[in-house]
Design a protein around this motif. Structure first.
Motif, PDB file in Angstrom:
ATOM      1  N   LEU A 129       0.840  -1.199   0.000  1.00 39.55           N
ATOM      2  CA  LEU A 129       0.000   0.000   0.000  1.00 39.55           C
ATOM      3  C   LEU A 129       0.879   1.255   0.000  1.00 39.55           C
ATOM      4  O   LEU A 129       0.624   2.223  -0.730  1.00 39.55           O
ATOM      5  N   ILE A 130       1.931   1.212   0.823  1.00 38.73           N
ATOM      6  CA  ILE A 130       2.845   2.350   0.902  1.00 38.73           C
ATOM      7  C   ILE A 130       3.558   2.532  -0.439  1.00 38.73           C
ATOM      8  O   ILE A 130       3.730   3.647  -0.923  1.00 38.73           O
ATOM      9  N   ASP A 131       3.943   1.406  -1.046  1.00 33.63           N
ATOM     10  CA  ASP A 131       4.597   1.466  -2.361  1.00 33.63           C
ATOM     11  C   ASP A 131       3.697   2.130  -3.398  1.00 33.63           C
ATOM     12  O   ASP A 131       4.133   2.987  -4.157  1.00 33.63           O
ATOM     13  N   ASP A 132       2.437   1.696  -3.436  1.00 31.17           N
ATOM     14  CA  ASP A 132       1.478   2.279  -4.381  1.00 31.17           C
ATOM     15  C   ASP A 132       1.374   3.774  -4.168  1.00 31.17           C
ATOM     16  O   ASP A 132       1.379   4.560  -5.109  1.00 31.17           O
ATOM     17  N   PHE A 133       1.282   4.126  -2.900  1.00 30.26           N
ATOM     18  CA  PHE A 133       1.137   5.530  -2.530  1.00 30.26           C
ATOM     19  C   PHE A 133       2.335   6.326  -3.044  1.00 30.26           C
ATOM     20  O   PHE A 133       2.197   7.381  -3.662  1.00 30.26           O
ATOM     21  N   HIS A 134       3.514   5.765  -2.824  1.00 30.71           N
ATOM     22  CA  HIS A 134       4.742   6.434  -3.245  1.00 30.71           C
ATOM     23  C   HIS A 134       4.829   6.490  -4.774  1.00 30.71           C
ATOM     24  O   HIS A 134       5.290   7.482  -5.345  1.00 30.71           O
ATOM     25  N   ALA A 135       4.367   5.432  -5.440  1.00 27.04           N
ATOM     26  CA  ALA A 135       4.425   5.375  -6.905  1.00 27.04           C
ATOM     27  C   ALA A 135       3.584   6.473  -7.546  1.00 27.04           C
ATOM     28  O   ALA A 135       3.806   6.857  -8.688  1.00 27.04           O
ATOM     29  N   GLN A 136       2.602   6.990  -6.800  1.00 28.57           N
ATOM     30  CA  GLN A 136       1.800   8.097  -7.330  1.00 28.57           C
ATOM     31  C   GLN A 136       2.512   9.440  -7.167  1.00 28.57           C
ATOM     32  O   GLN A 136       1.893  10.492  -7.305  1.00 28.57           O
ATOM     33  N   GLY A 137       3.788   9.375  -6.819  1.00 31.53           N
ATOM     34  CA  GLY A 137       4.562  10.600  -6.693  1.00 31.53           C
ATOM     35  C   GLY A 137       4.416  11.268  -5.343  1.00 31.53           C
ATOM     36  O   GLY A 137       4.803  12.420  -5.155  1.00 31.53           O
ATOM     37  N   LYS A 138       3.833  10.548  -4.385  1.00 29.99           N
ATOM     38  CA  LYS A 138       3.620  11.152  -3.076  1.00 29.99           C
ATOM     39  C   LYS A 138       4.774  10.865  -2.131  1.00 29.99           C
ATOM     40  O   LYS A 138       5.613  10.021  -2.392  1.00 29.99           O
ATOM     41  N   THR A 139       4.764  11.575  -1.010  1.00 27.72           N
ATOM     42  CA  THR A 139       5.881  11.514  -0.078  1.00 27.72           C
ATOM     43  C   THR A 139       5.510  10.664   1.141  1.00 27.72           C
ATOM     44  O   THR A 139       4.408  10.801   1.671  1.00 27.72           O
ATOM     45  N   VAL A 140       6.423   9.798   1.556  1.00 29.26           N
ATOM     46  CA  VAL A 140       6.166   8.969   2.732  1.00 29.26           C
ATOM     47  C   VAL A 140       7.298   9.134   3.732  1.00 29.26           C
ATOM     48  O   VAL A 140       8.464   8.972   3.399  1.00 29.26           O
ATOM     49  N   ILE A 141       6.945   9.469   4.958  1.00 24.43           N
ATOM     50  CA  ILE A 141       7.946   9.603   6.016  1.00 24.43           C
ATOM     51  C   ILE A 141       7.551   8.662   7.152  1.00 24.43           C
ATOM     52  O   ILE A 141       6.471   8.783   7.726  1.00 24.43           O
ATOM     53  N   THR A 142       8.417   7.698   7.433  1.00 23.16           N
ATOM     54  CA  THR A 142       8.073   6.666   8.410  1.00 23.16           C
ATOM     55  C   THR A 142       9.031   6.686   9.588  1.00 23.16           C
ATOM     56  O   THR A 142      10.243   6.707   9.398  1.00 23.16           O
ATOM     57  N   ALA A 143       8.495   6.669  10.789  1.00 31.55           N
ATOM     58  CA  ALA A 143       9.344   6.544  11.977  1.00 31.55           C
ATOM     59  C   ALA A 143       9.361   5.087  12.394  1.00 31.55           C
ATOM     60  O   ALA A 143       8.314   4.446  12.467  1.00 31.55           O
ATOM     61  N   THR A 144      10.553   4.552  12.641  1.00 31.04           N
ATOM     62  CA  THR A 144      10.630   3.152  13.041  1.00 31.04           C
ATOM     63  C   THR A 144      11.955   2.853  13.748  1.00 31.04           C
ATOM     64  O   THR A 144      12.909   3.603  13.625  1.00 31.04           O
ATOM     65  N   HIS A 145      11.977   1.757  14.499  1.00 33.74           N
ATOM     66  CA  HIS A 145      13.270   1.297  15.012  1.00 33.74           C
ATOM     67  C   HIS A 145      13.519  -0.113  14.492  1.00 33.74           C
ATOM     68  O   HIS A 145      14.432  -0.790  14.932  1.00 33.74           O
ATOM     69  N   ASP A 146      12.693  -0.525  13.563  1.00 32.64           N
ATOM     70  CA  ASP A 146      12.775  -1.881  13.053  1.00 32.64           C
ATOM     71  C   ASP A 146      13.631  -1.927  11.785  1.00 32.64           C
ATOM     72  O   ASP A 146      13.174  -1.652  10.684  1.00 32.64           O
ATOM     73  N   LEU A 147      14.879  -2.317  11.984  1.00 35.66           N
ATOM     74  CA  LEU A 147      15.844  -2.333  10.894  1.00 35.66           C
ATOM     75  C   LEU A 147      15.409  -3.224   9.736  1.00 35.66           C
ATOM     76  O   LEU A 147      15.667  -2.935   8.576  1.00 35.66           O
ATOM     77  N   HIS A 148      14.706  -4.309  10.067  1.00 36.96           N
ATOM     78  CA  HIS A 148      14.306  -5.252   9.013  1.00 36.96           C
ATOM     79  C   HIS A 148      13.379  -4.619   7.995  1.00 36.96           C
ATOM     80  O   HIS A 148      13.375  -4.974   6.834  1.00 36.96           O
ATOM     81  N   MET A 149      12.553  -3.696   8.484  1.00 38.54           N
ATOM     82  CA  MET A 149      11.529  -3.121   7.623  1.00 38.54           C
ATOM     83  C   MET A 149      12.076  -1.982   6.774  1.00 38.54           C
ATOM     84  O   MET A 149      11.493  -1.632   5.759  1.00 38.54           O
TER      85      MET A 149
END
Ligand SMILES: Nc1ncnc2c1ncn2[C@@H]1O[C@H](COP(=O)(O)OP(=O)(O)OP(=O)(O)O)[C@@H](O)[C@H]1O
Ligand SMILES: [Mg+2]
Lengths: 230, 267
Positions: free
Chosen positions: B187-207
């Protein structure tokens, strides 16, 4: 040293929380195929409201008792366990009785006192009956359709939602304490934990309040909640 | 028009003027980026997202959104305020904060309703999201009755339905099972593919490799220590170790215990 009274917290805090959680959030009756459940919520609310009004204006105890019995009959026809219903309505009674009716008893106006108690009991029972036989989301919608401002309805809905959250926090905290000390908490210590927990809960509720307001702002809330027409 | 969405300059913030949460942050985020803010617990990731969503304002320093200063004053302008809320969406770390309505459905439509989207359009968007996120079964239930993962999905729906240009996500994958996690990443990929910006906070290195192309690391001084591409930073084991971001694995070989950092070879 182990005191029997370590059960104090178990009974007073957890017991109370679970009771209220059950009393406020039990929705199982709302979906049973009973008499009141089948009536359209708006008509039902109007009906119950007029019965409550009646119980406020009736001036004689026997007539009120008839109305009360009618309420119990309605509960039974709506497939609500009578014991559950009585427990639920009577538990709120002592508070009212003590605060308002006691002075009447003490000054010898016993009949007036009895009339008052029965009246409160009857109107309260009707209100509880409405709450029990209607899923609370429908109840909120009904309030809206009666012209009660959305702001008020929304606030009420949120109270309901977050009381549940706090009930869960208290329950989980109790379980966490129990799992760490094996259930045998020293009476004094237990009381200390309970006090501390209530203080931190208060803090938490202030924080939660701010966080939820932020969550509303973030999605464009400007002070006048809008709802979907359906 | 500037293509820089957010620009933060020497920004600091502390809670109750006592507990520093962000110290001297300099950060630039360009339109169409997909970045992760990586940091251990308590390094200020959530606070930074709240700053980016203009829910709190800096004590010192400044933040600009498309060149315009974000401060209390800017949000007294009703038009700008609405515009900003429509363009930027935040999924909170705790779904219990995010979901405050009596039913899941009301929660999902809350945002667009406040923002004045037409009812027909809202229903259309909702139906689509329900399909994509597979949440039809609990649409009429109460949010507090849902499991953690279900709540998370509803939280995400409640923000995506606003169709923002910038999506701020706070620990979006926490508590999700692998299949749901996959769904969310797509879902995030699709969102980004539409030219939109995604900023994610995480401590999960795997992701991180799936969530982001660019990385910013917040350290325990609560400031940004590294800024670079995902590959660059993930290859720098020392940096990751310094910032408590590496899992230390411990297992037995021939009867003796053996510890080493968890590694993903970049193949
Ligand atoms: N309401 C608050 N009052 C006081 N201090 C706070 C508050 N919220 C956060 N802090 C402090 O600010 C710092 C940053 O917190 P923040 O929640 O932004 O961290 P985080 O990186 O999101 O952590 P996590 O990974 O645990 O979610 C922490 O040291 C925290 O103790
Ligand atoms: Mg956080």
């Amino acid at each position: 040293m182990k005191f029997k009274s370590h059960n104090y917290i178990q009974r007073s805090l957890l017991g109370m929380v679970s009771f209220f959680k059950e009393a406020i959030f039990a929705e199982e009756f709302a979906f049973k195929p009973g008499l009141l459940q089948k009536i359209e919520p708006r008509i039902k609310a109007a009906l119950i409201l007029s019965l409550i009004l009646a119980s406020i204006f009736i001036k004689t105890t026997p007539l009120l008792l008839v109305l009360y019995l009618f309420c119990l009959l309605l509960a039974a026809l709506s497939r609500i366990s009578l014991i559950f219903f009585l427990k639920r309505t009577w538990v709120f009674m002592p508070i009212f009785a003590l605060i308002i009716a006691l002075p009447l008893f003490f000054t010898g106006r016993i009949q007036e006192g009895v009339l008052f108690v029965v009246r409160v009991l009857t109107s309260l029972s009707f209100a509880v009956l409405l709450g029990l036989t209607t899923p609370h989301t429908l109840l909120l919608k009904t309030m809206r359709s009666f012209g009660i401002p959305q702001m008020f309805v929304m606030t009420l809905g949120m109270c309901y939602r977050y009381i549940f959250l706090f009930a869960e926090i208290i329950e989980n905290t109790y379980l966490a304490i129990k799992s760490r000390v094996g259930g045998a908490i020293h009476y004094k210590h237990g009381q200390h934990i309970a006090t501390w927990k209530i203080a931190s809960l208060w803090q938490k509720s202030l924080q939660l309040n701010k966080d939820i307001y932020d969550a509303m702002l973030s999605r464009g809330y400007t002070g006048e909640p809008k709802v979907l027409d359906e | 028009m500037s293509k820089t969405i957010f620009e933060l300059e020497n920004l600091s913030y502390s809670y109750l003027n006592k507990f520093p949460a962000l110290v001297n942050i300099n950060l630039k985020i360009e339109s169409g980026e997909k970045v992760a803010l990586l940091g251990a617990n308590g390094t200020g990731k959530s606070t930074l997202l709240h700053i980016l969503d203009a829910l709190v304002f800096p004590d010192t320093g400044r933040i600009r959104f498309f060149g315009r200063d974000l401060n209390e004053n800017a949000f007294n302008d009703e038009k700008f305020s609405r515009e900003f809320r429509r363009r930027v969406g935040l999924v909170f770390q705790s779904p219990d904060v995010q979901l405050f309505c009596p039913t899941v459905k009301e929660d999902i439509v809350f945002g667009p309703l406040q923002l004045g989207v037409t009812q027909n359009e809202i229903k259309k968007r909702m139906d689509r999201l329900i399909e994509i996120l597979n949440i039809r079964d609990f649409i009429n239930r109460q949010p507090h009755q849902l499991s953690v993962g279900e709540k998370k999905k509803v939280s995400i729906a409640s923000v995506l339905i606003i169709e923002p240009e910038v999506l701020l996500l706070d620990e979006p994958t926490a508590g999700l099972d692998p299949a749901t996690c996959r769904q969310l990443l797509d879902l995030i990929d699709d969102f980004h593919a539409q030219g939109k910006t995604v900023i994610t906070a995480t401590h999960d290195l795997h992701m991180v490799p799936e969530l982001a192309e660019g990385l910013r690391i917040l350290n325990k001084e609560r400031t940004i220590t590294a800024d670079g591409s995902c590959q660059e930073i993930l290859a720098n084991q020392d940096l990751l170790k310094q910032n408590n971001l590496v899992h230390i694995h411990k297992h037995r070989h021939d009867g003796s215990w053996h510890k080493h950092p968890h590694q993903h070879s970049p193949t």
